[in-house]
Design an enzyme around this catalytic site. Structure first.
Site, short mmCIF file in Angstrom:
data_model
loop_
_atom_site.label_atom_id
_atom_site.label_comp_id
_atom_site.label_asym_id
_atom_site.label_seq_id
_atom_site.Cartn_x
_atom_site.Cartn_y
_atom_site.Cartn_z
N ARG A 147 0.80 -1.23 0.00
CA ARG A 147 0.00 0.00 0.00
C ARG A 147 0.84 1.28 0.00
O ARG A 147 0.53 2.22 -0.72
CB ARG A 147 -0.94 0.00 1.21
CG ARG A 147 -2.00 -1.10 1.21
CD ARG A 147 -3.01 -0.93 0.08
NE ARG A 147 -4.10 -1.89 0.19
CZ ARG A 147 -5.19 -1.72 0.90
NH1 ARG A 147 -5.36 -0.61 1.60
NH2 ARG A 147 -6.13 -2.65 0.92
N HIS A 176 -0.84 -4.39 5.29
CA HIS A 176 -0.44 -3.21 6.05
C HIS A 176 0.48 -3.64 7.19
O HIS A 176 0.34 -4.74 7.74
CB HIS A 176 -1.66 -2.52 6.67
CG HIS A 176 -2.31 -1.49 5.83
ND1 HIS A 176 -3.63 -1.12 5.99
CD2 HIS A 176 -1.84 -0.72 4.81
CE1 HIS A 176 -3.94 -0.19 5.12
NE2 HIS A 176 -2.87 0.08 4.40
N CYS A 270 -6.90 -1.02 13.21
CA CYS A 270 -7.42 -0.37 12.01
C CYS A 270 -8.50 0.66 12.34
O CYS A 270 -8.65 1.66 11.63
CB CYS A 270 -7.99 -1.41 11.04
SG CYS A 270 -6.75 -2.36 10.17
#
Length: 277
Positions: A147, A176, A270
């Site tokens: 990402r 991530h 998150c």
């Protein structure tokens, strides 16, 4: 070797969260997202509320970002920026489906009077940046591979004035950094080695010889997608083995159920951005 029974000291934190009232899996931009699997929005909100209440009950401050129509992933508030010493390094999302989230985060920080630095490079905020505040004078661990562009690591270093260590993520399930690694206090981390290249594994082992090391079972249960105040570690309730490891190292695991939000490829961390003044 992890130090056992060490006294852990909590520190009050300030967080930013966004309700999942508009959460849905409408597209697939990571291996966990399946558009054919329905999301129970009411249950997602209920689970998210319990997470927010858990943080408040631990003594932390939680600010709220207003969800917006057409942005179903805004619940993953950690991705919108990275904040250190009151300086906000903004996000620039990889996928167009999430691109407009960056402006919503920027508006929040500017309204709050934070110093905002707009990025030129693609990065997804705390999704790929972790801060260990006393390690080596304040160290940023930064992921790349899926990402965030490596060029963003240098940009973040210039923006924040903290050394940045680049770590190569090699398994798409750990797209991530925050699903593979987390800071658990001001000097130490927990991580899953298999998410990283062999060279990055060596770097982490050298920098953090006392790290708590997770196995693939807890990593795949999103156990590493956690937040810690230095003593209490809020993590996915499915990561039972990791909870035991953390307890053995002197931390207090605080499990929460986030099954609905896992459908989008995220869990505790998150949903939570840390606002470091």
């Amino acid at each position: 070797m992890v130090i056992v029974n060490q006294q852990r000291v909590p520190r009050k934190r300030t967080y930013l969260m966004c309700s999942p009232e508009r959460f849905a899996v409408e597209y697939a931009i990571n291996p966990w997202m399946d558009v054919t699997t329905p999301v129970d929005t009411a249950l997602a909100v209920k689970q998210w509320d319990r997470l927010r209440e858990t943080l408040v009950n631990l003594g932390h401050t939680v600010h709220l970002l207003k969800p917006q129509a057409g942005l179903p992933d805004m619940v993953y508030a950690a991705n919108g920026a990275f904040v250190v010493d009151g300086i906000v390094y903004g996000a620039r999302f990889r996928h167009e489906q999430r691109a407009a989230e960056a402006a919503a985060h920027r508006a929040f920080y500017e309204e709050q009077g934070w110093r905002f630095i707009a990025p030129n490079e693609t990065n997804e905020g705390e999704g790929d940046f972790a801060y260990v505040s006393e390690a080596h004078g304040g160290l940023v661990l930064a992921g790349y591979g899926f990402r965030t562009d490596p060029a963003a690591h240098a940009e973040a270093q210039e923006a924040l004035g903290r050394p940045v260590i680049s770590l190569h993520l090699v398994d798409p399930r750990f797209y991530h950094l925050d699903v593979a690694l987390a800071a658990i206090d001001d000097t130490n981390i927990v991580y899953f080695p298999g998410a990283f290249s062999h060279a990055s594994q060596r770097v982490l082992a050298q920098l953090f010889p006392d790290a708590v090391v997770a196995d693939d079972t807890d990593a795949l249960a999103f156990g590493l997608n956690l937040v810690s105040d230095g003593a209490h570690v809020v993590l996915n309730s499915e990561a039972t083995r990791l909870a035991e490891k953390l307890k053995a190292a002197g931390y207090t695991p605080v499990p929460v159920e986030l099954a609905e939000l896992k459908k989008g490829g995220g869990s505790v961390k998150c949903c939570i951005a840390e606002l470091r003044h």
